[in-house]
Design a protein around this motif. Structure first.
Motif, PDB file in Angstrom:
ATOM      1  N   MET A   1       5.836  10.577  13.115  1.00  0.00           N
ATOM      2  CA  MET A   1       4.511  10.202  12.213  1.00  0.00           C
ATOM      3  C   MET A   1       4.654   8.620  12.439  1.00  0.00           C
ATOM      4  O   MET A   1       5.769   8.230  12.294  1.00  0.00           O
ATOM      5  CB  MET A   1       4.236  10.630  10.914  1.00  0.00           C
ATOM      6  N   ARG A   2       3.306   7.933  12.357  1.00  0.00           N
ATOM      7  CA  ARG A   2       3.511   6.545  12.065  1.00  0.00           C
ATOM      8  C   ARG A   2       2.237   6.164  11.633  1.00  0.00           C
ATOM      9  O   ARG A   2       1.043   7.038  11.375  1.00  0.00           O
ATOM     10  CB  ARG A   2       3.679   5.770  13.470  1.00  0.00           C
ATOM     11  N   ARG A   3       1.926   4.691  11.193  1.00  0.00           N
ATOM     12  CA  ARG A   3       0.835   4.470  10.268  1.00  0.00           C
ATOM     13  C   ARG A   3       0.081   3.484  11.358  1.00  0.00           C
ATOM     14  O   ARG A   3       0.382   2.691  12.063  1.00  0.00           O
ATOM     15  CB  ARG A   3       1.396   3.631   9.293  1.00  0.00           C
ATOM     16  N   TYR A   4      -1.412   4.013  11.606  1.00  0.00           N
ATOM     17  CA  TYR A   4      -2.054   3.207  12.407  1.00  0.00           C
ATOM     18  C   TYR A   4      -3.175   2.644  11.516  1.00  0.00           C
ATOM     19  O   TYR A   4      -3.633   3.156  10.318  1.00  0.00           O
ATOM     20  CB  TYR A   4      -2.858   4.209  13.185  1.00  0.00           C
TER      21      TYR A   4
ATOM     22  N   ASP B   1     -16.067  -1.706   7.907  1.00  0.00           N
ATOM     23  CA  ASP B   1     -15.105  -1.213   7.125  1.00  0.00           C
ATOM     24  C   ASP B   1     -13.636  -1.204   7.724  1.00  0.00           C
ATOM     25  O   ASP B   1     -13.518  -1.340   8.969  1.00  0.00           O
ATOM     26  CB  ASP B   1     -15.709   0.391   7.097  1.00  0.00           C
ATOM     27  N   SER B   2     -12.719  -0.814   6.997  1.00  0.00           N
ATOM     28  CA  SER B   2     -11.330  -0.781   7.427  1.00  0.00           C
ATOM     29  C   SER B   2     -10.589   0.263   6.939  1.00  0.00           C
ATOM     30  O   SER B   2     -11.002   0.729   5.809  1.00  0.00           O
ATOM     31  CB  SER B   2     -10.660  -2.196   7.337  1.00  0.00           C
ATOM     32  N   GLY B   3      -9.359   0.823   7.491  1.00  0.00           N
ATOM     33  CA  GLY B   3      -8.643   1.817   6.733  1.00  0.00           C
ATOM     34  C   GLY B   3      -7.382   1.980   7.675  1.00  0.00           C
ATOM     35  O   GLY B   3      -7.237   1.358   8.544  1.00  0.00           O
ATOM     36  N   SER B   4      -6.430   2.677   7.156  1.00  0.00           N
ATOM     37  CA  SER B   4      -5.242   3.234   7.787  1.00  0.00           C
ATOM     38  C   SER B   4      -5.243   4.460   7.605  1.00  0.00           C
ATOM     39  O   SER B   4      -5.524   5.305   6.772  1.00  0.00           O
ATOM     40  CB  SER B   4      -4.386   2.197   7.331  1.00  0.00           C
ATOM     41  N   MET B   5      -4.134   5.324   8.680  1.00  0.00           N
ATOM     42  CA  MET B   5      -4.009   6.478   8.639  1.00  0.00           C
ATOM     43  C   MET B   5      -2.654   6.950   9.317  1.00  0.00           C
ATOM     44  O   MET B   5      -2.320   6.231  10.316  1.00  0.00           O
ATOM     45  CB  MET B   5      -5.079   7.287   9.486  1.00  0.00           C
ATOM     46  N   THR B   6      -1.910   7.945   8.607  1.00  0.00           N
ATOM     47  CA  THR B   6      -0.715   8.418   9.215  1.00  0.00           C
ATOM     48  C   THR B   6      -1.040   9.623  10.126  1.00  0.00           C
ATOM     49  O   THR B   6      -1.773  10.372   9.891  1.00  0.00           O
ATOM     50  CB  THR B   6       0.141   8.851   8.201  1.00  0.00           C
TER      51      THR B   6
END
Length: 263
Positions: A36-39, A51-56
């Motif tokens: 897994m990694r963070r995007y 809008d912004s965000g991050s997800m694994t």
């Protein structure tokens, strides 16, 4: 006769034996969990807000190639002039190879794993440096640093009405004009999605805007597809990505759900 002898005396007549054959089923193969990694992503909401965000999510080509095309410093043509990729925002306009002006509706990015820490036996991730004038005068200019998800069109804009199939930058490596490198410090790579699938002249080279492989995306397992679509919160369905305008070569294409360390 002693009582113990009676107990051990077999009864008269034939004994009926029932033989049960127990079938040993093979153990199910152990499936290693996906690395897994963070995007990170930012997008233009329907009301015009950014809008912004991050997800694994899984560190597999289906996801990684969507976020890993243009390294920091890549120059994107806009109506206001050239702008570095890291300075763009959703809602900004981009000039395309065919002369149209398209709005950016999504920007994705990820930090490269330079030490192979994302999974056991993973290798350090690399970038691809295309040296100035490698494909002709000003193509590119200056040097251009790309990620493994970049797709390059060698003929767009050179022959009117003709577009060759897009090629992965990874297949252009020759050790002279296109060099595979491992950055020595933290590096972030980017990709941008326009309102429609287009080519963008980045540092003088014609490169694809972000466009998922729609037939492939329709075939992947539902949970993985849902995870992928969650990275585009302003879209409700795969078909909203729109048509794919350019062909892509499939030579040495990595399996979209297999980590690159296993290719």
């Amino acid at each position: 006769m002693p009582q113990s002898a009676k107990a051990n005396t077999a009864p008269k007549g034939k004994l009926a034996w029932t033989v049960r054959r127990v079938k040993t089923l093979p153990r199910p193969a152990q499936v290693a969990p996906l690395p897994m990694r963070r995007y990170h992503m930012s997008w233009l909401a329907p009301n015009g807000d950014i809008d912004s965000g991050s997800m694994t999510a899984p560190a597999v080509p289906l996801f990684e190639k969507t976020f890993n095309a243009f390294a920091r410093g890549a120059l994107i043509p806009t109506p206001m002039g050239l702008v570095a990729i890291e300075d763009l925002f959703p809602g900004d306009s981009v000039l395309t190879v065919d002369g149209t002006v398209e709005q950016i509706d999504w920007i994705g990015s990820m930090v490269l794993d330079l030490h192979g820490k994302r999974a056991p036996n993973a290798k350090p991730e690399r970038l691809y440096r295309i040296t100035s004038d490698a494909f002709g005068l000003g193509r590119p200019s200056p040097d251009l640093l790309l990620g493994a998800g970049a797709l390059y069109c060698p003929q767009a804009g050179q022959v009117p009405g003709f577009n060759a199939a897009l090629k992965p930058v990874t297949e252009l490596v020759d050790g002279l004009s296109v060099i595979e490198i491992t950055p020595i410090s933290t590096m972030r790579s980017y990709h941008i999605r326009l309102r429609s699938h287009r080519l963008i002249r980045v540092n003088g080279l014609d490169l694809e805007s972000c466009q998922p492989d729609l037939p492939l995306l329709a075939r992947v397992p539902g949970p993985i597809r849902d995870r992928f679509m969650a990275m585009f919160p302003y879209l409700s369905d795969v078909q909203e990505f729109g048509p794919t305008r350019y062909q892509r070569t499939q030579i040495n294409a990595p399996h979209p759900l297999r980590p690159l360390r296993d290719q």
